[in-house]
Design an enzyme around this catalytic site. Structure first.
Site, PDB file in Angstrom:
ATOM      1  CD  GLU A 266      -2.773  -0.563   2.750  1.00 50.96           C
ATOM      2  OE1 GLU A 266      -2.562   0.468   3.435  1.00 50.96           O
ATOM      3  OE2 GLU A 266      -3.605  -1.424   3.067  1.00 50.96           O
ATOM      4  CD  GLU A 315     -11.842   1.895   0.724  1.00 53.01           C
ATOM      5  OE1 GLU A 315     -12.251   0.829   1.218  1.00 53.01           O
ATOM      6  OE2 GLU A 315     -10.641   2.194   0.686  1.00 53.01           O
ATOM      7  CE  LYS A 318      -9.942   2.313   5.346  1.00 58.55           C
ATOM      8  NZ  LYS A 318      -8.518   2.345   5.024  1.00 58.55           N
ATOM      9  CD  GLU A 324      -7.277   5.966   7.285  1.00 61.66           C
ATOM     10  OE1 GLU A 324      -7.562   4.986   6.598  1.00 61.66           O
ATOM     11  OE2 GLU A 324      -6.108   6.255   7.609  1.00 61.66           O
TER      12      GLU A 324
END
Ligand SMILES: *[C@@H]1O[C@H](CO)[C@@H](O)[C@H](O)[C@H]1NC(C)=O
Ligand SMILES: *[C@@H]1O[C@H](CO)[C@@H](O)[C@H](O)[C@H]1NC(C)=O
Ligand SMILES: *[C@@H]1O[C@H](CO)[C@@H](O)[C@H](O)[C@H]1NC(C)=O
Length: 344
Positions: A266, A315, A318, A324
């Site tokens: 990542e 997202e 999250k 995030e």
């Protein structure tokens, strides 16, 4: 090298060199850039549309955080190589029960073996976590299951760590694992099976937690020249990403695994929600990163760093800080946030 005057030897050497060259070429056609397919959102595209978006953008590798059968099915025949996680909550059961690992592999790996490249046993598990003692036995059980299906040479078993396991990462050559009792047996497993260590690397978090000593340019690959010279080996660092990867290589060498490679499982930069989290900075980071990884690092020059960008989509579900929810390369409506990045 002496020039051989014995023709059969000359032919043999020529064949050897040609074979080596061809295998290097084949190696270089492997995808170097993948994208993590996080799915913690309630507005994300259908699984088939996600795979189509990977394909139309030339993204040839995906990390999938759980064995989502719909995704696995639509990936079949796509040509996309897959890094597939055993979710953290399943690590203990796979460790304690060989038949659970067998079932996991039979259901989630065997039917999709042609797309799979890695099985990732746990993401960012720390030595103090309840699953920690299960990571290695689960890796061993998954490998036994792969061997029973003759897949052990096609699919590698590893685990994904974060950089909090590395201490003394400045200068990079001082990097070492803090808790060697946890990590050394795992590294020995990787080394004996020829698998890489997977590491999640965020220059963003290093930068925001230490802005007084780290410049934004160093974190975004935009410094004009050397920022850090490592006094122990004279290596020059122009960006923090290389410094972080090399601190992992230094730690691996100290743990007796100088030849174990690192795959960045990542990395990314958020576009909103915190210090330096802007569309401009994130676009700069991803674009420069993609251009950079072929070059390797100062400790491993020319050794391309296989790298998975985090993440495909913003997202919205999250948890945690607002950043995030803003790591996507694409919006949930499939629009690129950073213009046309060249993933291939
Ligand atoms: C190193 O590991 C010890 C024990 O596992 C832990 O208490 C300590 O916080 C760790 N140090 C760092 C800098 O993470
Ligand atoms: C990079 O070089 C340019 C031109 O020499 C200069 O204006 C700029 O300040 C430099 N940036 C950094 C981060 O050193
Ligand atoms: C690492 O690779 C080098 C070069 O192939 C080799 O000489 C060395 O023995 C290897 N080291 C270990 C610990 O395997």
């Amino acid at each position: 090298m002496d020039i051989p005057n014995n023709p059969p030897i000359a032919v043999a050497i020529t064949l050897f060199v040609v074979t080596l060259f061809l295998s290097l070429c084949l190696h270089f056609t492997e995808a170097q850039i993948g994208v993590c397919n996080g799915m913690i959102g309630d507005n994300l595209p259908a699984k088939k549309d996600v795979v189509d978006l990977y394909k139309s953008n030339g993204i040839r590798a995906m990390r999938l955080y759980s064995p989502d059968l719909d995704s696995l099915q639509v990936l079949q025949g796509s040509g996309i190589k897959l890094m597939l996680d055993v979710p953290n909550e399943d690590v203990q059961s796979l460790a304690s029960d060989q038949s659970a690992a067998m079932r996991w592999v039979k259901t989630n790996v065997v039917p999709f073996a042609s797309t799979l490249k890695y099985v990732v046993v746990g993401n960012e598990i720390h030595p103090s976590d309840k699953q920690a003692s299960s990571v290695l036995p689960a890796m061993q059980n998954v490998l036994i299951a792969l061997k029973s299906k003759q897949l052990e040479n096609k699919i590698m078993v590893s685990t994904s760590i974060d950089t909090s396991l590395i201490i003394n990462s400045y200068p990079p050559s001082n990097g070492q694992f803090n808790n060697t009792a946890y990590i050394t047996p795992i590294i020995n497993f990787l080394t004996s099976n020829g698998s890489p260590l997977l590491v999640n690397i965020y220059t963003y978090f290093a930068y925001i937690s230490n802005q007084q000593s780290i410049s934004l340019d160093y974190a975004l690959f935009t410094s004009n020249g050397t920022v850090v010279t490592d006094p122990n080996n004279g290596k020059n660092y122009q960006n923090l990403f290389d410094a972080m990867v090399d601190s992992v290589y230094a730690a691996l060498a100290k743990a007796g695994a100088p030849n174990t490679s690192v795959v960045v499982s990542e990395t990314g930069w958020p576009s909103a929600g915190g210090d330096a989290a802007t569309v401009n900075n994130a676009g700069t980071y991803y674009g420069n990163l993609i251009n950079h990884v072929k070059q390797g690092t100062p400790l491993k020059p020319g050794q391309t760093i296989e790298t998975y960008l985090f993440a495909m989509f913003d997202e919205d579900k999250k948890p945690g800080p607002k950043t995030e929810r803003n790591f996507g390369l694409f919006t949930p409506t499939k629009h690129p946030k950073y213009g046309q990045l060249n993933f291939s």
